[in-house]
Design a protein around this motif. Sequence first.
Motif, short mmCIF file in Angstrom:
data_model
loop_
_atom_site.label_atom_id
_atom_site.label_comp_id
_atom_site.label_asym_id
_atom_site.label_seq_id
_atom_site.Cartn_x
_atom_site.Cartn_y
_atom_site.Cartn_z
N ASN A 10 0.79 -1.23 0.00
CA ASN A 10 0.00 0.00 0.00
C ASN A 10 0.82 1.28 0.00
N VAL A 11 2.10 1.17 0.32
CA VAL A 11 2.99 2.35 0.32
C VAL A 11 4.23 1.99 -0.49
N PRO A 12 4.07 1.82 -1.80
CA PRO A 12 5.15 1.25 -2.62
C PRO A 12 6.41 2.08 -2.70
N TYR A 13 6.33 3.40 -2.53
CA TYR A 13 7.55 4.20 -2.62
C TYR A 13 8.56 3.82 -1.54
N ARG A 14 8.07 3.29 -0.42
CA ARG A 14 8.95 2.89 0.68
C ARG A 14 9.96 1.84 0.22
N ASN A 15 9.57 1.00 -0.73
CA ASN A 15 10.44 -0.09 -1.18
C ASN A 15 11.69 0.42 -1.90
N SER A 16 11.65 1.65 -2.42
CA SER A 16 12.78 2.17 -3.18
C SER A 16 13.69 3.08 -2.36
N LEU A 17 13.39 3.28 -1.08
CA LEU A 17 14.19 4.16 -0.24
C LEU A 17 15.48 3.47 0.19
N SER A 18 16.49 4.28 0.50
CA SER A 18 17.71 3.73 1.09
C SER A 18 17.38 3.18 2.47
N GLU A 73 18.72 3.94 5.28
CA GLU A 73 18.66 5.04 6.25
C GLU A 73 17.32 5.76 6.16
N MET A 74 16.87 6.06 4.95
CA MET A 74 15.62 6.79 4.80
C MET A 74 14.42 5.92 5.17
N ARG A 75 14.52 4.63 4.90
CA ARG A 75 13.42 3.74 5.27
C ARG A 75 13.29 3.66 6.79
N GLU A 76 14.41 3.60 7.48
CA GLU A 76 14.36 3.58 8.94
C GLU A 76 13.78 4.89 9.48
N ARG A 77 14.12 5.98 8.85
CA ARG A 77 13.58 7.28 9.26
C ARG A 77 12.07 7.31 9.03
N LEU A 78 11.65 6.81 7.87
CA LEU A 78 10.22 6.76 7.57
C LEU A 78 9.49 5.86 8.55
N ASP A 79 10.04 4.69 8.81
CA ASP A 79 9.38 3.73 9.69
C ASP A 79 9.21 4.28 11.10
N ALA A 80 10.20 5.03 11.58
CA ALA A 80 10.08 5.65 12.90
C ALA A 80 8.93 6.66 12.90
N GLY A 81 8.81 7.40 11.80
CA GLY A 81 7.71 8.35 11.70
C GLY A 81 6.36 7.67 11.61
#
Length: 252
Positions: free
Chosen positions: A29-37, A39-47
């Motif tokens: 449902n949030v496909p852009y997350r799959n293309s993040l580095s 570091e950025m994915r961890e930042r997103l997941d914390a948010g």
Amino acid sequence: MWNLLRAIVRPEDKSSPLPDTWQQILKVNVPYRNSLSVEMRERLDAGIRRFVEHKYWEGCNGLSVTDEHRLTIAGHAMRLTLGFDDDHFDDVKSILLYPTTYRAVTKDHIGSGVIIEGQSDRLGEAWYRGPVILAWSDIQDEIAQSPSKRNVILHEFAHQLDFRNGRDADGVPPIESETDAERWLDVMRQGFERLCDDCRHRRRPVLDCYGTTNRAEFFAVATEAFFETPEDLKRDWPELHAELRRFFRQDP
């Protein structure tokens, strides 16, 4: 009080990975997350974790809110602030979710103190210091059609950024310097006028013609395009793309 008790019972651990069941939902449902580095994915997941756990979620018209609802909305909303430091839309306290398009009361001021009340169908709303209201069926349709120039979650949370400058949304979120603000106003004015002209002459712009409603809607529609169809926006609206890239501090 509930947030305080929850923090005591289950302290927030920003470093721990999201549960596997959550990650499976986000993958779809949030496909852009799959293309993040990483570091950025961890930042997103914390948010996402903070967003999910610190909002009041309410289902309307019989809808029972699930993890899929919460994670999908959080994943798309947090995309807007991924370039900001520790910005999790803490000013938005509650999310109201309808199963489908819903009816809302409208009031039109036609002058001389005359107000006409009626109802209109809504896909979403954002209120100053109030809730964000969304229709789940529309969110599902947009996910299925991804990439799409429409994303009601991005749209309504763009309005919440706009509200940070005051009660009246005007398409101008908080901007750090006077020089940047002047450039923003110039680019957005030109963009709004161009979109009005394109839509009036039935051209097929990258931006949704709903953005001709007013400057606030133009900003929200431009935000949708910036994240959903960035290559098209950069090709056809390079100055607008560059301005949004500077503001959001990221390049989709």
